[in-house]
Scaffold this active site. Sequence first.
Site, PDB file in Angstrom:
ATOM      1  CE  LYS A 251       0.203   2.431   7.348  1.00  0.00           C
ATOM      2  NZ  LYS A 251      -1.072   2.540   8.099  1.00  0.00           N
TER       3      LYS A 251
ATOM      4  CB  THR B 175      -2.300  31.551  19.131  1.00  0.00           C
ATOM      5  OG1 THR B 175      -2.604  32.905  19.464  1.00  0.00           O
ATOM      6  CG2 THR B 175      -2.388  31.382  17.626  1.00  0.00           C
TER       7      THR B 175
ATOM      8  CG  ASN C 277      -0.920  11.075  -0.109  1.00  0.00           C
ATOM      9  OD1 ASN C 277      -0.687  11.203  -1.295  1.00  0.00           O
ATOM     10  ND2 ASN C 277      -2.155  11.032   0.366  1.00  0.00           N
TER      11      ASN C 277
ATOM     12  CG  ASP D 181      -1.651   1.287   1.468  1.00  0.00           C
ATOM     13  OD1 ASP D 181      -1.825   2.059   0.493  1.00  0.00           O
ATOM     14  OD2 ASP D 181      -2.052   1.538   2.622  1.00  0.00           O
TER      15      ASP D 181
ATOM     16  N   PRO E  58      -7.593   4.214  -5.742  1.00  0.00           N
ATOM     17  CG  PRO E  58      -5.654   3.259  -6.570  1.00  0.00           C
ATOM     18  CD  PRO E  58      -6.483   4.491  -6.667  1.00  0.00           C
ATOM     19  CG  ASP E  59      -6.095   5.627  -1.414  1.00  0.00           C
ATOM     20  OD1 ASP E  59      -6.634   5.942  -2.501  1.00  0.00           O
ATOM     21  OD2 ASP E  59      -5.852   6.461  -0.511  1.00  0.00           O
TER      22      ASP E  59
END
Length: 244
Positions: free
Chosen positions: A16, A170, A12, A9, A95-96
């Site tokens: 894996k 912040t 980005n 797999d 496809p993922d």
Amino acid sequence: MNAAPLLIDIGNSRIKWRYAEQDGMALTISELWQQCAHLPKTQRIIGCAVASVDLQAQIDQLFAHHWQASTQWLKVSRSALGIQNHYHNLNEQGPDRWAAVLGASQRFAKQNILIISAGTALVIDSLSAEGDFLGGTIAPGLGLMKATLHQATARLPLAQGQNKDFPQSTIDAIETGCLRAILGAINIAKIELAKQNQAEVKIVLFGGDAATLQALLNGKAIAVDNLVLDGLAALLAAGDGEFC
């Protein structure tokens, strides 16, 4: 005895893989090979890629050179494993996403499921109890939201804040605001999916921020590992799916 298949797999930010009962994760091509070099050589390599075409080609070359094996890459199909895909243009769907939907359908059969990839992008996909993949939403993930705020403004910092009921700094304001945006998207998707047949909706999380979101959902979500690889394994076991 034939060697087990190798499942890959390419996300980005991570690669894996799974071989038999062993799962692994690599950040680079060289690291992937370091982890896989000791595995029994197999001619069955099944992959799912959302990253660059160049990276996909490098993996093709890697295993062609070392194992004389070609990699088959998952294509999004109109149906597989009893799931009907209602995405208008299959070429637009990653496809993922399709593999994750199929993996979730095998783990939680005949249930309304939100399949949430909490990584670089926040992807919320909807699968009905009747086996219809209805589509989903794509938004920046938690890290990308914060990085974009930092890059597009003059003074907002890039830092790790805390989720607060009433943020008074912040960095806490940014952290809380981004998390509330994500939770709002999840809640809207849950309401819309429940409208399909008024059944309970199961929330399934995977990806780098899955544990963070699971904690904020007060135990109403399940965090799983390697859902994309689960989908690939199910397709391989059933002899289903389309590959190229």
